[in-house]
Write an enzyme that holds these catalytic residues in place. Sequence first.
Site, PDB file in Angstrom:
ATOM      1  CB  ALA A   9      24.868  27.666  32.407  1.00  0.00           C
ATOM      2  CB  THR A  99      26.578  15.690  25.271  1.00  0.00           C
ATOM      3  OG1 THR A  99      27.068  15.336  26.560  1.00  0.00           O
ATOM      4  CG2 THR A  99      25.734  16.948  25.383  1.00  0.00           C
ATOM      5  CE1 TYR A 148      30.435  20.591  18.198  1.00  0.00           C
ATOM      6  CE2 TYR A 148      31.674  21.466  16.336  1.00  0.00           C
ATOM      7  CZ  TYR A 148      30.602  21.550  17.216  1.00  0.00           C
ATOM      8  OH  TYR A 148      29.695  22.574  17.094  1.00  0.00           O
ATOM      9  CB  ALA A 150      31.333  12.780  13.359  1.00  0.00           C
ATOM     10  CE  LYS A 152      25.698  20.461  17.499  1.00  0.00           C
ATOM     11  NZ  LYS A 152      24.761  20.656  18.656  1.00  0.00           N
ATOM     12  CE1 TYR A 205      46.174  24.555  17.772  1.00  0.00           C
ATOM     13  CE2 TYR A 205      43.986  24.349  16.836  1.00  0.00           C
ATOM     14  CZ  TYR A 205      44.825  24.291  17.923  1.00  0.00           C
ATOM     15  OH  TYR A 205      44.321  23.971  19.158  1.00  0.00           O
ATOM     16  NE  ARG A 212      37.233  27.091  11.380  1.00  0.00           N
ATOM     17  CZ  ARG A 212      37.975  26.288  10.611  1.00  0.00           C
ATOM     18  NH1 ARG A 212      38.212  26.596   9.340  1.00  0.00           N
ATOM     19  NH2 ARG A 212      38.484  25.180  11.113  1.00  0.00           N
ATOM     20  CG  ASN A 247      42.157  30.665  11.698  1.00  0.00           C
ATOM     21  OD1 ASN A 247      40.996  31.089  11.686  1.00  0.00           O
ATOM     22  ND2 ASN A 247      42.441  29.369  11.718  1.00  0.00           N
TER      23      ASN A 247
HETATM   24  P1  TYD Z   1      37.930  27.122  17.070  1.00  0.00           P
HETATM   25  O1  TYD Z   1      37.583  28.327  17.857  1.00  0.00           O
HETATM   26  O2  TYD Z   1      38.391  25.920  17.785  1.00  0.00           O
HETATM   27  O3  TYD Z   1      36.650  26.804  16.169  1.00  0.00           O
HETATM   28  P2  TYD Z   1      36.476  25.670  15.014  1.00  0.00           P
HETATM   29  O4  TYD Z   1      37.656  24.827  14.939  1.00  0.00           O
HETATM   30  O5  TYD Z   1      35.296  24.945  15.510  1.00  0.00           O
HETATM   31  O6  TYD Z   1      36.252  26.439  13.749  1.00  0.00           O
HETATM   32  O7  TYD Z   1      39.045  27.493  15.992  1.00  0.00           O
HETATM   33  C1  TYD Z   1      38.828  28.479  15.014  1.00  0.00           C
HETATM   34  C2  TYD Z   1      40.014  28.428  14.075  1.00  0.00           C
HETATM   35  O8  TYD Z   1      41.184  28.818  14.781  1.00  0.00           O
HETATM   36  C3  TYD Z   1      40.282  27.045  13.529  1.00  0.00           C
HETATM   37  O9  TYD Z   1      40.741  27.152  12.185  1.00  0.00           O
HETATM   38  C4  TYD Z   1      41.389  26.521  14.411  1.00  0.00           C
HETATM   39  C5  TYD Z   1      42.176  27.778  14.762  1.00  0.00           C
HETATM   40  N1  TYD Z   1      42.822  27.739  16.083  1.00  0.00           N
HETATM   41  C6  TYD Z   1      44.198  27.976  16.195  1.00  0.00           C
HETATM   42  O10 TYD Z   1      44.893  28.248  15.194  1.00  0.00           O
HETATM   43  N2  TYD Z   1      44.768  27.901  17.426  1.00  0.00           N
HETATM   44  C7  TYD Z   1      44.051  27.596  18.546  1.00  0.00           C
HETATM   45  O11 TYD Z   1      44.635  27.540  19.647  1.00  0.00           O
HETATM   46  C8  TYD Z   1      42.637  27.369  18.432  1.00  0.00           C
HETATM   47  C9  TYD Z   1      41.813  27.032  19.637  1.00  0.00           C
HETATM   48  C10 TYD Z   1      42.070  27.448  17.179  1.00  0.00           C
END
Ligand code: TYD
Length: 340
Positions: A9, A99, A148, A150, A152, A205, A212, A247
């Site tokens: 789901a 989990t 997270y 760690a 996995k 951030y 990514r 990003n």
């Molecule tokens: P995310 O979707 O949380 O996936 P992961 O951290 O598992 O790769 O985040 C993808 C990227 O985007 C990651 O570099 C963190 C960034 N990010 C932001 O800059 N701002 C946010 O609010 C979020 C959720 C992620």
Amino acid sequence: MKLLVTGGAGFIGSHLVRRLVVQGGHQVVNLDALKYSGNPANTHDLNSHARYRFFHGDIADQALVKRLLEEHRIEGVINAAAETHVDRSILDPGSFANTDVVGTGVLLEEARRAGVKRFVQVSTDEVYGSVETGTSTEEDRLVPRSPYSASKAGGDLLTLSFWTTYRFPVMVTRGSNTYGPNQYPEKFIPLFVTNAIDDQPLPLYGDGCQRRDWLAVEDHCAAIERVLSDGEPGQIYNIGGGNERENLAVAEQLLSLLGKPKSLIRFVEDRPGHDRRYAVDSRKLTKIGWQPTVPFDDGLKTTVEWYRKHESWWRPIKSGEFRAYYEAMYGKRLREGSSA
Ligand code: TYD
């Protein structure tokens, strides 16, 4: 095949279940705990399908798992049930260990006892940790850096030990960042798209230069199905989308698709331990007949369109439990953040 899919789901799970039932012709029992991100609406179109059954429950519930495996004479298991969000793992690491490690252990043990023929553990490229240059292969060292990843990694190792120890035919997939319709709006792309629709700030951030590799959910599901049918027991398969992006570039691209200004981007305090880059080598998987088919520009456009047309799906989510989470995660950061 008669399959038990867990977490069906959820985001990836629901796309996977649909693909296996409708295109694959499999019989699927979907076991999902319906925690905050599990949403019965994600599979409502399958409810009356003859080859589909839904059960509400936890993968850590040994008696329930045993009963489902026996009663439905399950031949294959795909474990897509997991706590998945890095930011939540920083707030509440314990539920991730429960989990992603303990639950996986229960599922493995009951599946082995029931004589299941194939077991696929759906994991993540995040177990390799931050990869500044080059790509991770399946043989690379695991350097998970968040609760997270760690957890996995713990689940992966437990899974692989069942091949070494019992010759129980397990396979592990490690997918890159996945995106598409029905993704809970805590993740980067759906959070930013839905915030932008509402002219709310996009909390980016740090410097926004983290990278990514984006994988369309349909390509991810096709890869899991390929591993289920053609993967070799005891093996790990990386799944990369081949769409590496910064990003900041993704944020700008989705704003442009929505016709919204870049001034919505807000640079906020970085995530602790934020991995700079993930990138995997997927050649092992391409050798058994899979490759990504969705270019990121097309996939992002379709995804943005989906969120634009499905406000009735995400608005109730964003007004519920999500609000408290959002305030805890972003409130102070947004008040202190700066515009692009
Ligand atoms: P995310 O979707 O949380 O996936 P992961 O951290 O598992 O790769 O985040 C993808 C990227 O985007 C990651 O570099 C963190 C960034 N990010 C932001 O800059 N701002 C946010 O609010 C979020 C959720 C992620």
